[in-house]
Design a protein around this motif. Sequence first.
Motif, PDB file in Angstrom:
ATOM      1  N   ILE A  35      -3.394  21.003   6.693  1.00  0.00           N
ATOM      2  CA  ILE A  35      -4.254  20.208   5.815  1.00  0.00           C
ATOM      3  C   ILE A  35      -3.432  19.146   5.090  1.00  0.00           C
ATOM      4  CG2 ILE A  35      -5.745  20.309   3.796  1.00  0.00           C
ATOM      5  CD1 ILE A  35      -6.603  23.082   4.695  1.00  0.00           C
ATOM      6  N   ARG A  36      -2.283  19.528   4.614  1.00  0.00           N
ATOM      7  CA  ARG A  36      -1.416  18.565   3.933  1.00  0.00           C
ATOM      8  C   ARG A  36      -1.022  17.411   4.850  1.00  0.00           C
ATOM      9  NH1 ARG A  36       3.919  17.381   3.909  1.00  0.00           N
ATOM     10  NH2 ARG A  36       4.269  18.961   5.501  1.00  0.00           N
ATOM     11  N   ARG A  37      -0.654  17.735   6.078  1.00  0.00           N
ATOM     12  CA  ARG A  37      -0.213  16.685   6.995  1.00  0.00           C
ATOM     13  C   ARG A  37      -1.358  15.785   7.428  1.00  0.00           C
ATOM     14  NH1 ARG A  37       4.653  18.308  10.686  1.00  0.00           N
ATOM     15  NH2 ARG A  37       3.761  16.531  11.769  1.00  0.00           N
ATOM     16  N   VAL A  38      -2.536  16.365   7.629  1.00  0.00           N
ATOM     17  CA  VAL A  38      -3.671  15.567   8.092  1.00  0.00           C
ATOM     18  C   VAL A  38      -4.104  14.553   7.042  1.00  0.00           C
ATOM     19  CG1 VAL A  38      -6.120  15.710   8.623  1.00  0.00           C
ATOM     20  CG2 VAL A  38      -4.533  17.196   9.801  1.00  0.00           C
ATOM     21  N   VAL A  39      -4.188  14.976   5.784  1.00  0.00           N
ATOM     22  CA  VAL A  39      -4.642  14.037   4.746  1.00  0.00           C
ATOM     23  C   VAL A  39      -3.621  12.940   4.508  1.00  0.00           C
ATOM     24  CG1 VAL A  39      -6.043  15.800   3.616  1.00  0.00           C
ATOM     25  CG2 VAL A  39      -3.700  15.456   2.865  1.00  0.00           C
ATOM     26  N   MET A  40      -2.383  13.173   4.861  1.00  0.00           N
ATOM     27  CA  MET A  40      -1.360  12.153   4.674  1.00  0.00           C
ATOM     28  C   MET A  40      -1.307  11.143   5.812  1.00  0.00           C
ATOM     29  SD  MET A  40       1.847  14.358   3.176  1.00  0.00           S
ATOM     30  CE  MET A  40       2.942  12.972   3.359  1.00  0.00           C
ATOM     31  N   ALA A  41      -1.584  11.589   7.049  1.00  0.00           N
ATOM     32  CA  ALA A  41      -1.250  10.736   8.194  1.00  0.00           C
ATOM     33  C   ALA A  41      -2.372  10.498   9.185  1.00  0.00           C
ATOM     34  CB  ALA A  41      -0.060  11.349   8.949  1.00  0.00           C
ATOM     35  N   ALA A 196       0.714  10.425  -2.911  1.00  0.00           N
ATOM     36  CA  ALA A 196       1.557  11.613  -3.035  1.00  0.00           C
ATOM     37  C   ALA A 196       0.709  12.853  -2.771  1.00  0.00           C
ATOM     38  CB  ALA A 196       2.191  11.702  -4.423  1.00  0.00           C
ATOM     39  N   VAL A 197       1.316  13.842  -2.122  1.00  0.00           N
ATOM     40  CA  VAL A 197       0.671  15.130  -1.884  1.00  0.00           C
ATOM     41  C   VAL A 197       1.677  16.215  -2.254  1.00  0.00           C
ATOM     42  CG1 VAL A 197      -0.406  16.668  -0.217  1.00  0.00           C
ATOM     43  CG2 VAL A 197      -0.764  14.208  -0.032  1.00  0.00           C
ATOM     44  N   ALA A 198       1.402  16.933  -3.349  1.00  0.00           N
ATOM     45  CA  ALA A 198       2.268  18.024  -3.783  1.00  0.00           C
ATOM     46  C   ALA A 198       1.799  19.317  -3.138  1.00  0.00           C
ATOM     47  CB  ALA A 198       2.237  18.151  -5.307  1.00  0.00           C
ATOM     48  N   ILE A 251      -1.980  22.850  -4.189  1.00  0.00           N
ATOM     49  CA  ILE A 251      -1.994  21.514  -3.579  1.00  0.00           C
ATOM     50  C   ILE A 251      -2.514  20.508  -4.586  1.00  0.00           C
ATOM     51  CG2 ILE A 251      -2.851  20.126  -1.649  1.00  0.00           C
ATOM     52  CD1 ILE A 251      -3.228  22.693  -0.076  1.00  0.00           C
ATOM     53  N   ASP A 252      -1.817  19.397  -4.685  1.00  0.00           N
ATOM     54  CA  ASP A 252      -2.212  18.293  -5.571  1.00  0.00           C
ATOM     55  C   ASP A 252      -2.206  17.015  -4.738  1.00  0.00           C
ATOM     56  OD1 ASP A 252      -2.562  16.364  -7.522  1.00  0.00           O
ATOM     57  OD2 ASP A 252      -1.355  17.413  -9.010  1.00  0.00           O
ATOM     58  N   VAL A 253      -3.395  16.432  -4.541  1.00  0.00           N
ATOM     59  CA  VAL A 253      -3.540  15.232  -3.715  1.00  0.00           C
ATOM     60  C   VAL A 253      -3.847  14.053  -4.622  1.00  0.00           C
ATOM     61  CG1 VAL A 253      -4.816  14.135  -1.851  1.00  0.00           C
ATOM     62  CG2 VAL A 253      -4.373  16.597  -1.772  1.00  0.00           C
ATOM     63  N   GLU A 254      -3.002  13.046  -4.564  1.00  0.00           N
ATOM     64  CA  GLU A 254      -3.192  11.815  -5.341  1.00  0.00           C
ATOM     65  C   GLU A 254      -3.398  10.660  -4.372  1.00  0.00           C
ATOM     66  OE1 GLU A 254      -0.916   9.011  -8.664  1.00  0.00           O
ATOM     67  OE2 GLU A 254      -0.012  10.885  -7.973  1.00  0.00           O
ATOM     68  N   THR A 255      -4.508   9.959  -4.499  1.00  0.00           N
ATOM     69  CA  THR A 255      -4.817   8.848  -3.604  1.00  0.00           C
ATOM     70  C   THR A 255      -4.367   7.527  -4.213  1.00  0.00           C
ATOM     71  OG1 THR A 255      -7.027   8.410  -4.491  1.00  0.00           O
ATOM     72  CG2 THR A 255      -6.831  10.158  -2.868  1.00  0.00           C
ATOM     73  N   ASP A 256      -4.322   6.493  -3.370  1.00  0.00           N
ATOM     74  CA  ASP A 256      -3.966   5.154  -3.845  1.00  0.00           C
ATOM     75  C   ASP A 256      -5.194   4.342  -4.243  1.00  0.00           C
ATOM     76  OD1 ASP A 256      -5.107   4.677  -1.415  1.00  0.00           O
ATOM     77  OD2 ASP A 256      -3.341   3.746  -0.499  1.00  0.00           O
ATOM     78  N   GLY A 257      -6.377   4.959  -4.182  1.00  0.00           N
ATOM     79  CA  GLY A 257      -7.598   4.276  -4.571  1.00  0.00           C
ATOM     80  C   GLY A 257      -8.418   3.750  -3.420  1.00  0.00           C
ATOM     81  N   SER A 258      -7.838   3.671  -2.222  1.00  0.00           N
ATOM     82  CA  SER A 258      -8.602   3.183  -1.074  1.00  0.00           C
ATOM     83  C   SER A 258      -9.732   4.140  -0.725  1.00  0.00           C
ATOM     84  CB  SER A 258      -7.676   2.985   0.132  1.00  0.00           C
ATOM     85  OG  SER A 258      -7.011   4.198   0.457  1.00  0.00           O
ATOM     86  N   GLN A 262     -12.297  13.290  -2.966  1.00  0.00           N
ATOM     87  CA  GLN A 262     -13.267  14.102  -2.249  1.00  0.00           C
ATOM     88  C   GLN A 262     -13.416  13.632  -0.808  1.00  0.00           C
ATOM     89  OE1 GLN A 262     -17.126  14.208  -4.058  1.00  0.00           O
ATOM     90  NE2 GLN A 262     -17.993  15.631  -2.561  1.00  0.00           N
ATOM     91  N   GLU A 263     -13.474  12.316  -0.612  1.00  0.00           N
ATOM     92  CA  GLU A 263     -13.591  11.790   0.748  1.00  0.00           C
ATOM     93  C   GLU A 263     -12.334  12.058   1.558  1.00  0.00           C
ATOM     94  OE1 GLU A 263     -14.985   7.632   2.973  1.00  0.00           O
ATOM     95  OE2 GLU A 263     -14.574   7.657   0.821  1.00  0.00           O
ATOM     96  N   VAL A 264     -11.187  12.019   0.914  1.00  0.00           N
ATOM     97  CA  VAL A 264      -9.932  12.297   1.618  1.00  0.00           C
ATOM     98  C   VAL A 264      -9.917  13.730   2.137  1.00  0.00           C
ATOM     99  CG1 VAL A 264      -7.453  12.623   1.285  1.00  0.00           C
ATOM    100  CG2 VAL A 264      -8.547  10.546   0.465  1.00  0.00           C
ATOM    101  N   MET A 265     -10.297  14.684   1.308  1.00  0.00           N
ATOM    102  CA  MET A 265     -10.265  16.083   1.727  1.00  0.00           C
ATOM    103  C   MET A 265     -11.320  16.372   2.799  1.00  0.00           C
ATOM    104  SD  MET A 265      -7.713  17.179   0.203  1.00  0.00           S
ATOM    105  CE  MET A 265      -7.909  18.779   0.978  1.00  0.00           C
TER     106      MET A 265
END
Length: 412
Positions: A35-41, A196-198, A251-258, A262-265
């Motif tokens: 899950i961490r890798r998918v939301v990042m890449a 960033a994804v912690a 898990i802590d997911v921080e988006t850049d605003g794009s 919720q949509e990212v997850m």
Amino acid sequence: MQYEDAEPIVRIRELKKDRVNFVLENVDLALANSIRRVVMADIPTIAIDMVEIHSNTTVLPDEFIAHRLGMVPLVSANCDEGIRYTRDCTCLSGCKYCAIELRLDVVCNDNRTMEVTSNQLEVVEFTTDSGSADNVQEGDEIAKRGEAFGNPVGKNDPSVPPVLICKMRKGQELRLRCVAKKGIAKEHAKWSPCSAVAFEYDPYNKLRHTTHWYEADERAEWPLSENAKEEEPPRDDEPFDFIAKPRKFYIDVETDGSLGPQEVMLKGLAELQTKLANLILALKPPAEMDIVSGAVDTGINGQTAAWAPVTGGVWDTGASRAGSGSPSRAGWGAPSTWEGTSPAQTGGTANWGTTSPGQATNTGGWGTSPTHNVWAGNTSPNVGVGSSSTGWSSSSQQGWGSPNQQANGWNL
């Protein structure tokens, strides 16, 4: 273990406009890390991919400015349906269905330092070349875009600071054209929706997956995180569990605003499901794949062709069903070779295989045996010339029978 039969649990601890903090329990380490890798890449967004510099008299070179423009996050809500991949579009050099055009035209006329920011980027109607306009396939992507789609994140929002592109003095100007395209972070980091994804598990290091280097006191030099409050501290007399596995992840997911958190997850989980489904489909045996794909035959000269069904015992002989009747339709020579009858049949029926390959009569079935006019008589190979056998066995049944057991052995 106590977690083997437990259902996965997701507990959201904090949710903001651009970040989400949650705890994931009762899942395997591989799933949590996936899950961490998918939301990042693997989540598509749009970002500036091409920059045409028309005029640049600033102190920064063209490549420096182009790189900074590429890292500016753009609003990408509903990016899956709102824009095509360039590779999937029929245009030659970009169109309004697969690209977003932005313009920047800034001139400093005051005797002061002027900051050029992302707020000065303007989305305009895409300029299509005259040659590629004829090849564009119409679609409904534009209707699915939001009002701010393609604009820099935080534009005209006083609470969001803009991205600084460069600084100019009096007499300097910067004029350029940008083309934003759809992509994923596996191609370039500018398409990643996350800044960033912690990811953390086992804050007390009970599993000893981490080796801490320290000089005097391990706890003093490696302080515990806030996530340690979620678990019980280890006891000094507690034995080490060699088969223990992590089952709780922070898990802590921080988006850049794009995209919103919720949509990212949700898109990340959907992408992970798609990847697993493709993997399962690829691992299916060929027999199951034929059932799934409609029993497609690929064994005739490497051509993919589904065999036509038999209607009343007759194979389809229509010329429009190429590759679906007899083998000759899939590349075995001329269509007149195996069309409608068996190879050697000279009768007037159109049933497939109504006689044996060497039979010249019009009997039903494959005939009595292949010995007519071939084995020097109307007998099977191992039966005497004067024998009355009419098939592969001594049975009176017509067709290609199996050997029958007799008192003195198998009659062949």
